[in-house]
Design an enzyme around this catalytic site. Sequence first.
Site, PDB file in Angstrom:
ATOM      1  N   ASP A   1       0.798  -1.159  -0.063  1.00 40.18           N
ATOM      2  CA  ASP A   1       0.097   0.140   0.080  1.00 40.18           C
ATOM      3  C   ASP A   1       0.848   1.243  -0.048  1.00 40.18           C
ATOM      4  OD1 ASP A   1       0.801  -1.010   2.557  1.00 40.18           O
ATOM      5  OD2 ASP A   1      -1.259  -0.346   3.467  1.00 40.18           O
TER       6      ASP A   1
ATOM      7  N   ASP B   1       0.233  -7.375 -10.466  1.00 42.70           N
ATOM      8  CA  ASP B   1      -0.526  -7.410 -11.709  1.00 42.70           C
ATOM      9  C   ASP B   1      -1.014  -5.836 -11.649  1.00 42.70           C
ATOM     10  OD1 ASP B   1      -2.073  -7.827 -13.920  1.00 42.70           O
ATOM     11  OD2 ASP B   1      -4.129  -8.275 -12.824  1.00 42.70           O
TER      12      ASP B   1
ATOM     13  N   ASP C   1      -0.087  -2.170 -14.090  1.00 47.30           N
ATOM     14  CA  ASP C   1      -1.129  -1.109 -14.509  1.00 47.30           C
ATOM     15  C   ASP C   1      -0.563   0.310 -14.277  1.00 47.30           C
ATOM     16  OD1 ASP C   1      -2.057  -3.175 -15.764  1.00 47.30           O
ATOM     17  OD2 ASP C   1      -4.091  -2.653 -15.740  1.00 47.30           O
TER      18      ASP C   1
HETATM   19  P1  ATP Z   1      -6.986  -7.251 -18.320  1.00 43.62           P
HETATM   20  O1  ATP Z   1      -7.333  -7.156 -17.051  1.00 43.62           O
HETATM   21  O2  ATP Z   1      -7.409  -8.141 -19.411  1.00 43.62           O
HETATM   22  O3  ATP Z   1      -5.383  -6.715 -18.723  1.00 43.62           O
HETATM   23  P2  ATP Z   1      -7.770  -4.425 -18.236  1.00 43.62           P
HETATM   24  O4  ATP Z   1      -8.817  -4.461 -17.280  1.00 43.62           O
HETATM   25  O5  ATP Z   1      -6.283  -4.163 -17.742  1.00 43.62           O
HETATM   26  O6  ATP Z   1      -7.643  -5.979 -18.942  1.00 43.62           O
HETATM   27  P3  ATP Z   1      -7.564  -3.167 -20.844  1.00 43.62           P
HETATM   28  O7  ATP Z   1      -8.631  -3.784 -21.598  1.00 43.62           O
HETATM   29  O8  ATP Z   1      -6.326  -3.820 -20.981  1.00 43.62           O
HETATM   30  O9  ATP Z   1      -8.247  -3.531 -19.361  1.00 43.62           O
HETATM   31  O10 ATP Z   1      -7.600  -1.724 -20.987  1.00 43.62           O
HETATM   32  C1  ATP Z   1      -8.168  -0.756 -19.968  1.00 43.62           C
HETATM   33  C2  ATP Z   1      -8.610   0.588 -20.985  1.00 43.62           C
HETATM   34  O11 ATP Z   1      -7.102   1.094 -21.247  1.00 43.62           O
HETATM   35  C3  ATP Z   1      -9.278   0.194 -22.440  1.00 43.62           C
HETATM   36  O12 ATP Z   1     -10.409   0.139 -21.887  1.00 43.62           O
HETATM   37  C4  ATP Z   1      -8.741   1.272 -23.198  1.00 43.62           C
HETATM   38  O13 ATP Z   1      -9.657   2.300 -22.942  1.00 43.62           O
HETATM   39  C5  ATP Z   1      -7.411   1.644 -22.715  1.00 43.62           C
HETATM   40  N1  ATP Z   1      -6.280   0.722 -23.644  1.00 43.62           N
HETATM   41  C6  ATP Z   1      -5.758  -0.473 -23.275  1.00 43.62           C
HETATM   42  N2  ATP Z   1      -4.915  -0.832 -24.210  1.00 43.62           N
HETATM   43  C7  ATP Z   1      -4.953   0.094 -25.059  1.00 43.62           C
HETATM   44  C8  ATP Z   1      -4.256   0.399 -26.411  1.00 43.62           C
HETATM   45  N3  ATP Z   1      -3.554  -0.508 -26.920  1.00 43.62           N
HETATM   46  N4  ATP Z   1      -4.644   1.580 -27.108  1.00 43.62           N
HETATM   47  C9  ATP Z   1      -5.337   2.442 -26.557  1.00 43.62           C
HETATM   48  N5  ATP Z   1      -6.072   2.409 -25.464  1.00 43.62           N
HETATM   49  C10 ATP Z   1      -5.912   1.178 -24.644  1.00 43.62           C
END
Ligand code: ATP
Length: 328
Positions: free
Chosen positions: A197, A221, A225
């Site tokens: 945290d 994970d 992000d």
């Molecule tokens: P996962 O858990 O499967 O990795 P996530 O919850 O991290 O998925 P993503 O679908 O990877 O979600 O992406 C979150 C948001 O970030 C998307 O909805 C999109 O708006 C933006 N995003 C992700 N990748 C890209 C990309 N290559 N180009 C532009 N925008 C992106």
Amino acid sequence: MRIAVIPGDGIGKEVMDSALAVLGELDLGLEFEFYEAGDEALKKYGKALPDETLEACKKSDAVLFGAAGETAADVIVRLRQELETYANVRPARAIRGVKCLYPGLDIVIVRENTECLYKGWEFQSDGSAFTIRLITERASERIARFAFELARREGRKKVTALHKANVMKKTCRIFRDACRRVAKEYGEIAFNEYYIDAACMYLVMDPFRFDVIVTTNMFGDIVSDLAAGLVGGLGIAPSANIGEKVSIFEPVHGAAFDIAGKGIANPTAMILTSAMMLRHLGFIDEAKKVEMAVEETIANGKTTPDLGGKLKTIEFTREVIRTLKELK
Ligand code: ATP
């Protein structure tokens, strides 16, 4: 060399087309074989990860993966476990020209990839559900050693372990103690620890205090992000799942259904991911050229909408290829 290619769902297909177009410019003798997996594969075959795909991945020299949607746990999480790709390497590096919170930032997250809550051992009964978090000494030492070796190889100065050993007194302590033990073998590399945290706060307020981060699967994970957000977002964040045999290369982002089919996904993450694959396969110069071509393109203000630009996926890809040709 045989590369198993799984474009998968959502923007996975779009960004994979871009990466393959860039790789196609290099004369490396790589054979690309296409396989299905993901939400669409589940509808078609009743299995999100068809046996044929899994077997092909096991026999390949590397796997290049786009994205899986709702079936991610049954596809990419399972693939990581089946191929025992124990180290998930996620660099968060600011690219020249990208407007972001921390220009110049360059950190690497090393995430344990086979255990923790991602084991998928979940149970449910009468309105309650529970999960088992597996953390072993063996896997913790292995990932700690991987992080220190990466630091040594890349000339990095510090490894920071993230955990929550004050609350998860058994699991996190096994991980923490393994990191402490391994750190003693690498006298030239500094080692410190934060609770997860507090680390999130430091990452947002003062990320330059980090160099290499090593942590367990779930925390890894989340912080990867977060770290991607510090340098411009998921559109530019590559990653590699490294194992003893076959490694899997996939961008940090997922299927991003909100922008799928619009032709505006940023393929940078996927292209840089394919550069990580090239480097892993020994094509060091070619990997550097691909990275330079992407950086040059972005530094010249040619970007997709997520980075404030106007280019479509395909237009950005053409620009990268044009720059790559100039570098040859
Ligand atoms: P996962 O858990 O499967 O990795 P996530 O919850 O991290 O998925 P993503 O679908 O990877 O979600 O992406 C979150 C948001 O970030 C998307 O909805 C999109 O708006 C933006 N995003 C992700 N990748 C890209 C990309 N290559 N180009 C532009 N925008 C992106």
